[in-house]
Design a protein around this motif. Sequence first.
Motif, PDB file in Angstrom:
ATOM      1  N   ASN A   5       0.765  -1.096  -0.075  1.00  0.00           N
ATOM      2  CA  ASN A   5      -0.112   0.192   0.119  1.00  0.00           C
ATOM      3  C   ASN A   5       0.796   1.385   0.150  1.00  0.00           C
ATOM      4  OD1 ASN A   5      -2.741  -1.254   0.012  1.00  0.00           O
ATOM      5  ND2 ASN A   5      -2.457  -1.714   2.272  1.00  0.00           N
ATOM      6  N   LYS A   6       2.082   1.014  -0.042  1.00  0.00           N
ATOM      7  CA  LYS A   6       3.128   2.518  -0.450  1.00  0.00           C
ATOM      8  C   LYS A   6       2.781   2.785  -1.826  1.00  0.00           C
ATOM      9  CE  LYS A   6       4.703   2.834   3.917  1.00  0.00           C
ATOM     10  NZ  LYS A   6       4.323   1.434   4.532  1.00  0.00           N
ATOM     11  N   VAL A   7       3.185   4.198  -1.939  1.00  0.00           N
ATOM     12  CA  VAL A   7       3.173   4.624  -3.457  1.00  0.00           C
ATOM     13  C   VAL A   7       4.827   5.038  -3.642  1.00  0.00           C
ATOM     14  CG1 VAL A   7       2.620   6.664  -4.815  1.00  0.00           C
ATOM     15  CG2 VAL A   7       0.943   5.726  -3.104  1.00  0.00           C
ATOM     16  N   MET A   8       5.224   4.188  -4.698  1.00  0.00           N
ATOM     17  CA  MET A   8       6.560   4.298  -5.014  1.00  0.00           C
ATOM     18  C   MET A   8       6.635   4.716  -6.566  1.00  0.00           C
ATOM     19  SD  MET A   8       7.955   3.028  -2.324  1.00  0.00           S
ATOM     20  CE  MET A   8       9.657   2.810  -2.942  1.00  0.00           C
ATOM     21  N   VAL A   9       7.496   5.772  -6.683  1.00  0.00           N
ATOM     22  CA  VAL A   9       8.233   6.380  -8.000  1.00  0.00           C
ATOM     23  C   VAL A   9       9.044   5.692  -8.498  1.00  0.00           C
ATOM     24  CG1 VAL A   9       8.423   8.721  -9.249  1.00  0.00           C
ATOM     25  CG2 VAL A   9       6.755   8.413  -7.177  1.00  0.00           C
ATOM     26  N   VAL A  10       9.126   5.079  -9.616  1.00  0.00           N
ATOM     27  CA  VAL A  10      10.354   4.438 -10.112  1.00  0.00           C
ATOM     28  C   VAL A  10      10.477   5.023 -11.825  1.00  0.00           C
ATOM     29  CG1 VAL A  10      10.988   2.196 -11.015  1.00  0.00           C
ATOM     30  CG2 VAL A  10       9.600   2.250  -9.031  1.00  0.00           C
ATOM     31  N   THR A  11      11.781   5.711 -11.501  1.00  0.00           N
ATOM     32  CA  THR A  11      12.327   6.059 -12.911  1.00  0.00           C
ATOM     33  C   THR A  11      13.125   4.938 -13.587  1.00  0.00           C
ATOM     34  OG1 THR A  11      14.568   6.715 -12.168  1.00  0.00           O
ATOM     35  CG2 THR A  11      12.759   8.390 -11.976  1.00  0.00           C
ATOM     36  N   GLY A  12      13.017   5.178 -14.973  1.00  0.00           N
ATOM     37  CA  GLY A  12      13.452   3.975 -15.884  1.00  0.00           C
ATOM     38  C   GLY A  12      12.442   2.875 -16.056  1.00  0.00           C
ATOM     39  N   GLY A  13      11.258   3.111 -15.881  1.00  0.00           N
ATOM     40  CA  GLY A  13      10.298   2.253 -15.582  1.00  0.00           C
ATOM     41  C   GLY A  13       9.721   1.691 -16.895  1.00  0.00           C
ATOM     42  N   GLY A  14      10.273   1.949 -18.006  1.00  0.00           N
ATOM     43  CA  GLY A  14       9.716   1.563 -19.222  1.00  0.00           C
ATOM     44  C   GLY A  14      10.689   0.297 -19.648  1.00  0.00           C
ATOM     45  N   ASN A  15      11.602  -0.042 -19.002  1.00  0.00           N
ATOM     46  CA  ASN A  15      12.381  -1.100 -19.670  1.00  0.00           C
ATOM     47  C   ASN A  15      13.424  -1.601 -18.552  1.00  0.00           C
ATOM     48  OD1 ASN A  15      15.327   0.135 -19.792  1.00  0.00           O
ATOM     49  ND2 ASN A  15      13.806   1.834 -20.729  1.00  0.00           N
ATOM     50  N   GLY A  16      14.308  -2.822 -18.758  1.00  0.00           N
ATOM     51  CA  GLY A  16      15.093  -3.151 -17.704  1.00  0.00           C
ATOM     52  C   GLY A  16      14.885  -3.324 -16.416  1.00  0.00           C
ATOM     53  N   VAL A  17      15.862  -3.133 -15.652  1.00  0.00           N
ATOM     54  CA  VAL A  17      15.754  -3.267 -14.208  1.00  0.00           C
ATOM     55  C   VAL A  17      14.389  -2.338 -13.586  1.00  0.00           C
ATOM     56  CG1 VAL A  17      16.861  -2.732 -12.001  1.00  0.00           C
ATOM     57  CG2 VAL A  17      17.950  -3.485 -13.972  1.00  0.00           C
ATOM     58  N   GLY A  18      14.438  -1.260 -14.420  1.00  0.00           N
ATOM     59  CA  GLY A  18      13.285  -0.376 -13.919  1.00  0.00           C
ATOM     60  C   GLY A  18      11.863  -0.781 -13.915  1.00  0.00           C
TER      61      GLY A  18
END
Length: 264
Positions: A5-18
């Motif tokens: 239920n936490k809100v996390m922002v992830v950069t690079g989320g369109g590929n790879g590790v992200g």
Amino acid sequence: MQLENKVMVVTGGGNGVGRELVLTLLNKGAKVAAVDLNKNGLDETYALSGKNKKLSLHTVNISEQEAVNNLVEEVTSYHGQVDGIINCAGIIQPFIDVDEIDMDQINKVMNVNFFGTLYMTKAFLPVLKKRPEAHITNVSSMGGFFPVPGQSIYGASKAAVKLMTEALYAELNETNVGVSVIIPGGIATNIMKNSEIGGKTADMNAKGVSLLLTPNRAAKLIISCIEKNKFRMFIGKDANLMNILYKFHPKLAIKLMKKMLELQ
């Protein structure tokens, strides 16, 4: 940090590790804002998530400070809060020496890797400080503590990320905001393609791809670092080995790395 239920922002989320971070966080019950410059990549991540409504997509160039500042409102409008950011987006440089790389390439690497991470951290930190529990995770690199021939500018950008994050940890040590720096070795991703680097460099990487850490495994290790609120984590056998060797015999470690690159 408990992620459900936490809100996390992830950069690079369109590929790879992200992308793997986004999918793994969703599987743990978190809500995720995936950020990437590549809209098609984000759409693929959304499809792979099963079109999960806990996932929001944000096409943003993190090297543009105003766009990053606007992102804070976008994410909070969709999710209502932000509990953590994972700065995973990054690009590398062509495998060429300092005297050969032009300033446009240098600026691009520094703007994405260092300033993009800095902009994200600065923009979201005031929001994170208001949460009862929050976390900032910045992904550096083995190249950020160990010199890799032909990757001097990339290494400098990641060294800046490493030192800034370690200082941030000291600054926030008595607050509700945890801070982690991740130092990965080689990971089998499309970073060279995504950095608009092709030809010989991409072929060299492909030869050793079976020896690299998988994006899924890397993502799981990064998330475990957040859950355990660790200050720093080296991931990958190469990063751990070079960390030890470089401490005790830096010249030997540099020679070994150069020889390994020549054999590719």
